[in-house]
Design an enzyme around this catalytic site. Structure first.
Site, short mmCIF file in Angstrom:
data_model
loop_
_atom_site.label_atom_id
_atom_site.label_comp_id
_atom_site.label_asym_id
_atom_site.label_seq_id
_atom_site.Cartn_x
_atom_site.Cartn_y
_atom_site.Cartn_z
N GLN A 192 0.84 -1.21 0.00
CA GLN A 192 0.00 0.00 0.00
C GLN A 192 0.87 1.26 0.00
O GLN A 192 1.61 1.50 0.96
CB GLN A 192 -0.88 0.00 1.26
CG GLN A 192 -1.78 1.22 1.39
CD GLN A 192 -2.49 1.25 2.75
OE1 GLN A 192 -1.92 0.82 3.74
NE2 GLN A 192 -3.70 1.75 2.80
N GLY A 193 0.75 2.06 -1.05
CA GLY A 193 1.50 3.32 -1.12
C GLY A 193 0.57 4.50 -0.92
O GLY A 193 0.27 5.24 -1.87
N GLU A 246 -9.76 -1.36 6.00
CA GLU A 246 -8.54 -1.51 6.79
C GLU A 246 -8.88 -1.83 8.25
O GLU A 246 -8.17 -2.56 8.92
CB GLU A 246 -7.70 -0.23 6.70
CG GLU A 246 -6.23 -0.43 7.00
CD GLU A 246 -5.34 0.67 6.42
OE1 GLU A 246 -5.84 1.63 5.81
OE2 GLU A 246 -4.11 0.55 6.59
N GLU A 259 -5.81 8.77 18.04
CA GLU A 259 -6.33 10.14 18.20
C GLU A 259 -7.36 10.45 17.11
O GLU A 259 -8.44 11.01 17.38
CB GLU A 259 -5.19 11.18 18.12
CG GLU A 259 -4.21 11.15 19.28
CD GLU A 259 -3.13 10.08 19.13
OE1 GLU A 259 -3.13 9.35 18.11
OE2 GLU A 259 -2.27 9.98 20.02
C1 LIG Z 1 3.54 -0.39 11.48
C2 LIG Z 1 3.01 0.58 10.47
C3 LIG Z 1 2.71 0.13 9.19
C4 LIG Z 1 2.24 1.03 8.24
N1 LIG Z 1 2.00 0.55 6.97
C5 LIG Z 1 1.61 1.42 6.01
C6 LIG Z 1 1.46 0.97 4.66
O1 LIG Z 1 1.66 -0.19 4.34
N2 LIG Z 1 1.13 1.87 3.73
C7 LIG Z 1 0.88 3.17 4.03
O2 LIG Z 1 0.53 3.91 3.13
N3 LIG Z 1 1.01 3.64 5.31
C8 LIG Z 1 1.38 2.79 6.29
N4 LIG Z 1 1.57 3.24 7.58
C9 LIG Z 1 1.40 4.66 7.86
C10 LIG Z 1 0.22 4.98 8.75
O3 LIG Z 1 -1.00 4.78 8.10
C11 LIG Z 1 0.42 6.42 9.23
O4 LIG Z 1 1.54 6.40 10.09
C12 LIG Z 1 -0.77 6.95 9.97
O5 LIG Z 1 -1.83 7.15 9.08
C13 LIG Z 1 -0.46 8.23 10.73
O6 LIG Z 1 0.09 9.19 9.88
P1 LIG Z 1 1.49 9.95 10.24
O7 LIG Z 1 2.46 8.90 10.65
O8 LIG Z 1 1.82 10.82 9.07
O9 LIG Z 1 1.17 10.81 11.50
P2 LIG Z 1 0.63 12.32 11.53
O10 LIG Z 1 -0.58 12.41 10.67
O11 LIG Z 1 1.76 13.24 11.24
O12 LIG Z 1 0.19 12.45 13.03
C14 LIG Z 1 1.12 12.73 14.07
C15 LIG Z 1 0.36 12.77 15.38
O13 LIG Z 1 -0.64 13.80 15.31
C16 LIG Z 1 -1.93 13.25 15.59
N5 LIG Z 1 -2.97 13.88 14.76
C17 LIG Z 1 -2.91 14.10 13.42
N6 LIG Z 1 -4.06 14.68 13.01
C18 LIG Z 1 -4.85 14.80 14.11
C19 LIG Z 1 -6.16 15.32 14.33
N7 LIG Z 1 -6.90 15.81 13.34
N8 LIG Z 1 -6.64 15.31 15.61
C20 LIG Z 1 -5.89 14.80 16.64
N9 LIG Z 1 -4.64 14.30 16.48
C21 LIG Z 1 -4.14 14.30 15.23
C22 LIG Z 1 -1.83 11.78 15.23
O14 LIG Z 1 -2.78 11.01 15.91
C23 LIG Z 1 -0.40 11.48 15.67
O15 LIG Z 1 -0.35 11.19 17.04
C24 LIG Z 1 2.04 2.38 8.56
C25 LIG Z 1 2.33 2.83 9.85
C26 LIG Z 1 2.82 1.95 10.79
C27 LIG Z 1 3.15 2.47 12.17
#
Ligand SMILES: Cc1cc2nc3c(=O)[nH]c(=O)nc-3n(C[C@H](O)[C@H](O)[C@H](O)COP(=O)(O)OP(=O)(O)OC[C@H]3O[C@@H](n4cnc5c(N)ncnc54)[C@H](O)[C@@H]3O)c2cc1C
Length: 414
Positions: free
Chosen positions: A136-137, A258, A385
């Site tokens: 998944q990208g 998902e 969150e």
């Molecule tokens: C083990 C693992 C596997 C993954 N696999 C995939 C994959 O295969 N393909 C893929 O595309 N992605 C993948 N991901 C990515 C995952 O979907 C993202 O990490 C997730 O959606 C959170 O986005 P971010 O890391 O950019 O955090 P951010 O969006 O930057 O958030 C940072 C912090 O701010 C908080 N936050 C953000 N917006 C809000 C809001 N509106 N209200 C309150 N709090 C908020 C979040 O909860 C978090 O604590 C994976 C992640 C992990 C950890």
């Protein structure tokens, strides 16, 4: 043997009971000794890989892959209740319930809901057979929760898309030969309207397709995900699902899946882990310690709660509602992901100094790995969150949080 001795509190329909019987008989006749009690490790050896491949083939031939898909697309059209029953029966005799991963649970439902008949014929059978393995990208360095902020772009060049940009956290990249991704195809359109959902081959005719995976090590030491770079990668326009610039709805189907229906039977694994820990604690002579018993009691009671909320979800499924809906999906995601984290913390605590010791070559034991891996469960698939926001706003009707990204639809919000 069942991992929970408690009786089922729900009355199954006649057809559900006869389905349970059918699966039970099939498993008794067809599950080979080599898969009984088999644990699929996160990095299987070639021998285990071979056993898994044979078992996957047996399940495919018996039409026990992609079982929730409609029959016309090669599935079995099983209801959520029937899928849960199938999981329970596999658990009962302790054989792995294999699936076709992201192809089955994330891409397939989006193709079924949004693709053209020709695309369904082209993309669904290779998922069932295991020929196409997807990663998944979606996430980008600046677009995770705020998924629609993505900047990876694609331009139309005759009958194909040419893709440039970066993704991150691409799980399972090392097994995949296809990546489903979101790209901005109209930079001038409003944020959610210029996005396309496209299926991109990782190689074309055996040659690289401009996609580079740079592995990222997890805390466990395994590189299970990667940064992903697209440099003039190409995909036929015919691989765009849901129409050019109309990928957001397709993406929403994937995100809804998902969180899916796994909550209906997540408790099976939790009880298994619970009894495993009880055995370890007993072997250490700690089982009569009040403090230990308190923690184990919490672990058991919460697993029961998850079991009952799972049954509640089954009832929702049986009434024809999907589990991905805002309330059920989000609250279940919060509950099981936080439970898993706490469960592993308790295990670390109860195993005491043993939890700090790693094996020769620094291998982690099952609980150490569980502890490290479950830190991420409240992040992927929509953070806790973001799920809480969804429950607060969509289910409880609380006022929306004033937030800097108020023009967006946070990941997992559908
Ligand atoms: C083990 C693992 C596997 C993954 N696999 C995939 C994959 O295969 N393909 C893929 O595309 N992605 C993948 N991901 C990515 C995952 O979907 C993202 O990490 C997730 O959606 C959170 O986005 P971010 O890391 O950019 O955090 P951010 O969006 O930057 O958030 C940072 C912090 O701010 C908080 N936050 C953000 N917006 C809000 C809001 N509106 N209200 C309150 N709090 C908020 C979040 O909860 C978090 O604590 C994976 C992640 C992990 C950890």
């Amino acid at each position: 043997m069942s991992t929970t001795g408690a009786p089922s509190p729900i009355a199954y329909s006649e057809s559900a009971l006869s389905f349970r019987k059918e699966i039970r008989i099939w498993l008794a006749d067809n599950a080979p000794d080599e898969v009984r009690g088999l644990r699929v490790p996160r990095e299987p050896s070639p021998e285990i890989e071979a056993v898994i491949a044979r078992w996957a083939q047996t399940l495919t031939e018996a039409r026990l892959m992609c079982v929730a898909w409609p029959e016309e697309y090669g599935g079995r059209g099983l209801s959520g209740v029937e899928v849960a029953i199938m999981n329970e029966e596999f658990d009962r005799i302790d054989v792995p319930r294999l699936t076709r991963g992201m192809g089955e649970s994330l891409v397939g439902p989006a193709i079924i809901a949004h693709a053209t008949p020709e695309q369904k014929r082209r993309f669904l059978p290779p998922i069932i057979s295991g020929e196409h393995v997807y990663c998944q990208g979606f996430s980008e360095p600046g677009a995770g929760s705020d998924l629609a902020s993505l900047t990876t772009s694609a331009i139309v060049d005759a009958d194909r898309l040419v893709i440039n940009g970066q993704k991150v956290w691409t799980s399972g990249f090392f097994k995949a030969n296809m990546i489903f991704t979101l790209v901005r195809t109209n930079p001038d359109a409003p944020k959610h309207h210029g996005i396309s959902y496209v299926l991109v081959p990782i190689t074309i005719d055996g040659k690289p397709n401009g996609i580079e995976f740079r592995p990222i090590n997890r805390m466990t030491g395994l590189a299970h995900f990667s940064e992903t770079f697209f440099a003039d990668a190409v995909a036929p326009l015919d691989n765009v699902i849901g129409g050019l610039n109309h990928g957001w709805q397709t993406a929403m189907t994937t995100l809804g899946s998902e969180r899916g229906a796994s909550a209906t039977t997540a408790h099976l694994a939790f009880f298994r882990r619970f009894w495993q820990l009880v055995g370890q604690v007993r072997a250490r002579g700690l089982i009569d310690d009040v403090r230990v018993r308190e923690q184990l009691a919490w672990m058991y009671a919460e697993a029961e709660v998850l079991r009952y909320t799972g049954f509640q979800l089954m009832a929702t499924l049986a009434s024809g509602n999907t589990p991905g809906g805002a309330g059920n999906g989000s609250s279940n995601k919060i509950r099981w992901s936080e439970y898993e984290r706490r469960m592993a913390e308790i295990a670390m605590d109860l195993l005491g100094p043993d939890s700090l010791v790693v094996g020769p070559g620094y291998e982690l034991d099952e609980w150490q790995e569980e502890f490290l891996v479950t830190r991420s469960h409240t992040i992927w698939g929509g953070t806790a969150e973001v799920q809480r926001n969804i429950v607060g706003e969509r289910v409880l009707g609380l006022p929306k949080d004033p937030q800097p990204i108020s023009s967006t639809t946070p990941r997992g919000n559908q």
